[in-house]
Design a protein around this motif. Structure first.
Motif, PDB file in Angstrom:
ATOM      1  N   ILE A   1      40.774  56.366  48.419  1.00 23.13           N
ATOM      2  CA  ILE A   1      40.476  57.016  49.709  1.00 23.13           C
ATOM      3  C   ILE A   1      40.189  58.484  49.433  1.00 23.13           C
ATOM      4  N   ALA A   2      39.143  58.998  50.062  1.00 24.87           N
ATOM      5  CA  ALA A   2      38.877  60.440  49.979  1.00 24.87           C
ATOM      6  C   ALA A   2      39.095  61.019  51.373  1.00 24.87           C
ATOM      7  N   TYR A   3      40.088  61.904  51.491  1.00 24.83           N
ATOM      8  CA  TYR A   3      40.267  62.616  52.762  1.00 24.83           C
ATOM      9  C   TYR A   3      39.368  63.836  52.729  1.00 24.83           C
ATOM     10  N   GLU A   4      38.362  63.824  53.589  1.00 23.01           N
ATOM     11  CA  GLU A   4      37.396  64.919  53.617  1.00 23.01           C
ATOM     12  C   GLU A   4      37.256  65.450  55.041  1.00 23.01           C
ATOM     13  N   PRO A   5      38.002  66.508  55.376  1.00 22.45           N
ATOM     14  CA  PRO A   5      37.813  67.094  56.694  1.00 22.45           C
ATOM     15  C   PRO A   5      36.360  67.565  56.822  1.00 22.45           C
ATOM     16  N   VAL A   6      35.688  67.131  57.866  1.00 23.31           N
ATOM     17  CA  VAL A   6      34.245  67.400  57.991  1.00 23.31           C
ATOM     18  C   VAL A   6      33.969  68.902  57.999  1.00 23.31           C
ATOM     19  N   TRP A   7      34.891  69.664  58.594  1.00 24.88           N
ATOM     20  CA  TRP A   7      34.702  71.114  58.710  1.00 24.88           C
ATOM     21  C   TRP A   7      34.797  71.820  57.358  1.00 24.88           C
ATOM     22  N   ALA A   8      35.270  71.113  56.341  1.00 22.52           N
ATOM     23  CA  ALA A   8      35.412  71.733  55.013  1.00 22.52           C
ATOM     24  C   ALA A   8      34.277  71.329  54.073  1.00 22.52           C
ATOM     25  N   ILE A   9      33.466  70.365  54.486  1.00 25.54           N
ATOM     26  CA  ILE A   9      32.437  69.851  53.565  1.00 25.54           C
ATOM     27  C   ILE A   9      31.223  70.775  53.554  1.00 25.54           C
ATOM     28  N   GLY A  10      30.952  71.323  52.398  1.00 23.34           N
ATOM     29  CA  GLY A  10      29.754  72.155  52.221  1.00 23.34           C
ATOM     30  C   GLY A  10      29.802  73.468  52.974  1.00 23.34           C
ATOM     31  N   THR A  11      30.966  73.849  53.490  1.00 23.57           N
ATOM     32  CA  THR A  11      31.056  75.056  54.312  1.00 23.57           C
ATOM     33  C   THR A  11      31.660  76.235  53.549  1.00 23.57           C
ATOM     34  N   GLY A  12      32.317  75.940  52.424  1.00 26.80           N
ATOM     35  CA  GLY A  12      33.035  76.999  51.714  1.00 26.80           C
ATOM     36  C   GLY A  12      34.411  77.239  52.321  1.00 26.80           C
ATOM     37  N   VAL A  13      34.710  76.544  53.419  1.00 27.83           N
ATOM     38  CA  VAL A  13      36.038  76.670  54.051  1.00 27.83           C
ATOM     39  C   VAL A  13      36.886  75.504  53.586  1.00 27.83           C
ATOM     40  N   VAL A  14      37.718  75.758  52.577  1.00 23.50           N
ATOM     41  CA  VAL A  14      38.543  74.674  52.039  1.00 23.50           C
ATOM     42  C   VAL A  14      39.790  74.522  52.917  1.00 23.50           C
ATOM     43  N   ALA A  15      40.283  73.306  53.033  1.00 25.47           N
ATOM     44  CA  ALA A  15      41.579  73.125  53.713  1.00 25.47           C
ATOM     45  C   ALA A  15      42.636  73.842  52.885  1.00 25.47           C
ATOM     46  N   THR A  16      43.648  74.380  53.541  1.00 24.31           N
ATOM     47  CA  THR A  16      44.739  74.969  52.747  1.00 24.31           C
ATOM     48  C   THR A  16      45.457  73.833  52.025  1.00 24.31           C
ATOM     49  N   ASP A  17      46.192  74.196  50.989  1.00 26.48           N
ATOM     50  CA  ASP A  17      46.952  73.182  50.245  1.00 26.48           C
ATOM     51  C   ASP A  17      47.838  72.397  51.221  1.00 26.48           C
ATOM     52  N   GLU A  18      48.430  73.118  52.169  1.00 29.31           N
ATOM     53  CA  GLU A  18      49.375  72.489  53.099  1.00 29.31           C
ATOM     54  C   GLU A  18      48.640  71.551  54.063  1.00 29.31           C
ATOM     55  N   GLN A  19      47.466  72.015  54.557  1.00 28.86           N
ATOM     56  CA  GLN A  19      46.699  71.152  55.482  1.00 28.86           C
ATOM     57  C   GLN A  19      46.277  69.862  54.787  1.00 28.86           C
ATOM     58  N   ALA A  20      45.772  70.009  53.558  1.00 24.70           N
ATOM     59  CA  ALA A  20      45.298  68.832  52.820  1.00 24.70           C
ATOM     60  C   ALA A  20      46.469  67.900  52.528  1.00 24.70           C
ATOM     61  N   GLU A  21      47.581  68.478  52.074  1.00 22.22           N
ATOM     62  CA  GLU A  21      48.759  67.654  51.735  1.00 22.22           C
ATOM     63  C   GLU A  21      49.286  66.947  52.987  1.00 22.22           C
ATOM     64  N   GLU A  22      49.330  67.657  54.090  1.00 24.86           N
ATOM     65  CA  GLU A  22      49.903  67.072  55.311  1.00 24.86           C
ATOM     66  C   GLU A  22      49.118  65.816  55.730  1.00 24.86           C
ATOM     67  N   THR A  23      47.794  65.930  55.730  1.00 23.52           N
ATOM     68  CA  THR A  23      47.010  64.770  56.201  1.00 23.52           C
ATOM     69  C   THR A  23      46.986  63.666  55.154  1.00 23.52           C
ATOM     70  N   ILE A  24      46.968  64.047  53.884  1.00 24.40           N
ATOM     71  CA  ILE A  24      46.954  63.002  52.839  1.00 24.40           C
ATOM     72  C   ILE A  24      48.305  62.270  52.814  1.00 24.40           C
ATOM     73  N   ALA A  25      49.386  62.998  53.038  1.00 25.12           N
ATOM     74  CA  ALA A  25      50.702  62.331  53.123  1.00 25.12           C
ATOM     75  C   ALA A  25      50.705  61.381  54.323  1.00 25.12           C
ATOM     76  N   PHE A  26      50.069  61.805  55.411  1.00 23.62           N
ATOM     77  CA  PHE A  26      49.979  60.927  56.594  1.00 23.62           C
ATOM     78  C   PHE A  26      49.176  59.667  56.251  1.00 23.62           C
ATOM     79  N   ILE A  27      48.050  59.851  55.544  1.00 25.08           N
ATOM     80  CA  ILE A  27      47.221  58.695  55.148  1.00 25.08           C
ATOM     81  C   ILE A  27      48.057  57.745  54.280  1.00 25.08           C
ATOM     82  N   ARG A  28      48.814  58.309  53.366  1.00 22.04           N
ATOM     83  CA  ARG A  28      49.638  57.461  52.484  1.00 22.04           C
ATOM     84  C   ARG A  28      50.668  56.686  53.311  1.00 22.04           C
ATOM     85  N   SER A  29      51.250  57.351  54.289  1.00 22.16           N
ATOM     86  CA  SER A  29      52.256  56.634  55.084  1.00 22.16           C
ATOM     87  C   SER A  29      51.581  55.552  55.936  1.00 22.16           C
TER      88      SER A  29
END
Ligand code: PEP
Length: 247
Positions: free
Chosen positions: A161-189
């Motif tokens: 699974i690739a969690y790719e927030p649309v607002w971060a794709i190709g925009t130069g605006v990366v999710a923070t480590d915490e934002q990415a971890e939070e949603t990926i942990a949710f996906i795992r659960s």
């Protein structure tokens, strides 16, 4: 233990000539990687890229795959066509496919099942838009994409699974480590809830969205992030720095 997996998504970039030269240049820089490495490339480049990557630790993937084996589906590529060239992965449900080409969760599900049946590992993309995040809908959106896109899969650990927030794709605006971890942990659960707790422990989940050589370390240090799906930065030799994030 989950093995990290860093994959490039070339999108509609490179040609057979520039792509082959690039693979030859980057191969020695990634040869000692501890993670799995792949480039997902436009269909027409697959024969040349599989040739260029021969004898290296670089796998080649496709950017999509159709659910039928053959037939009247102009412009589509079947799993049999990909298999003939030893294609190992196929990106499915990328937000650009969803946004510009009308791909739905139902189509994502059909493509995912077809790839699995052919022995190709699907990299299934999920993620919310900026307005969905702003309205607090991230988890609902991702839950729906997982429930609808991953129906009837026997062994969910065979997909990535690739969690790719649309607002971060190709925009130069990366999710923070915490934002990415939070949603990926949710996906795992959610994988644990929909499939099984062991499946949640074993499935590989990547982050994607403006990941690059400078921000990869922090993202990869998160406990639930197992790798990256890399767009822009996979077109440069900086990709090798991402692959070697732990060195
Ligand atoms: C992507 O297209 O999957 C992607 C993550 O792109 P970028 O790295 O350029 O944001």
């Amino acid at each position: 233990m989950r093995k990290a997996f860093i994959a490039g998504n070339w999108k509609m970039n490179m040609t057979a000539k520039t792509g082959s030269e690039f693979i030859k240049q980057i191969a020695p820089l990634v040869k000692d990687a501890d993670c799995d490495v792949a480039f997902c490339v436009p269909a027409i480049l697959i024969p040349a890229m599989t040739e260029a990557a021969k004898g290296t630790n670089i796998a080649i993937g496709a950017e999509n795959v159709h659910w039928e084996k053959s037939g009247a589906f102009t412009g589509e590529i079947s799993s049999d066509m990909l298999k003939e060239y030893g294609v190992k992965y196929a990106i499915i449900g990328h937000s650009e496919r969803r946004q510009y080409f009308g791909e739905t969760d139902e189509g994502v599900n059909k493509r995912t099942l077809a790839a699995l049946a052919a022995g190709i590992t699907p990299i299934v993309c999920v993620g919310e838009t900026l307005s969905q995040r702003k309205s607090g809908d991230t988890e609902n959106v991702v839950r729906r994409q997982l429930e609808e896109g991953l129906k009837d899969i026997d062994d969910i650990t065979k997909i990535v699974i690739a969690y790719e927030p649309v607002w971060a794709i190709g925009t130069g605006v990366v999710a923070t480590d915490e934002q990415a971890e939070e949603t990926i942990a949710f996906i795992r659960s959610e994988i644990g809830r929909i499939f099984c707790p062991k499946c949640a422990e074993n499935i590989i989940i990547q982050y994607g969205g403006s990941m690059n050589a400078s921000n990869c370390k922090g993202l990869m240090a998160q406990p639930d992030i197992d790798g990256g799906l890399i767009g822009g930065a996979s077109l440069t030799l900086d990709f090798a720095k991402i692959v070697n994030y732990n060195k």
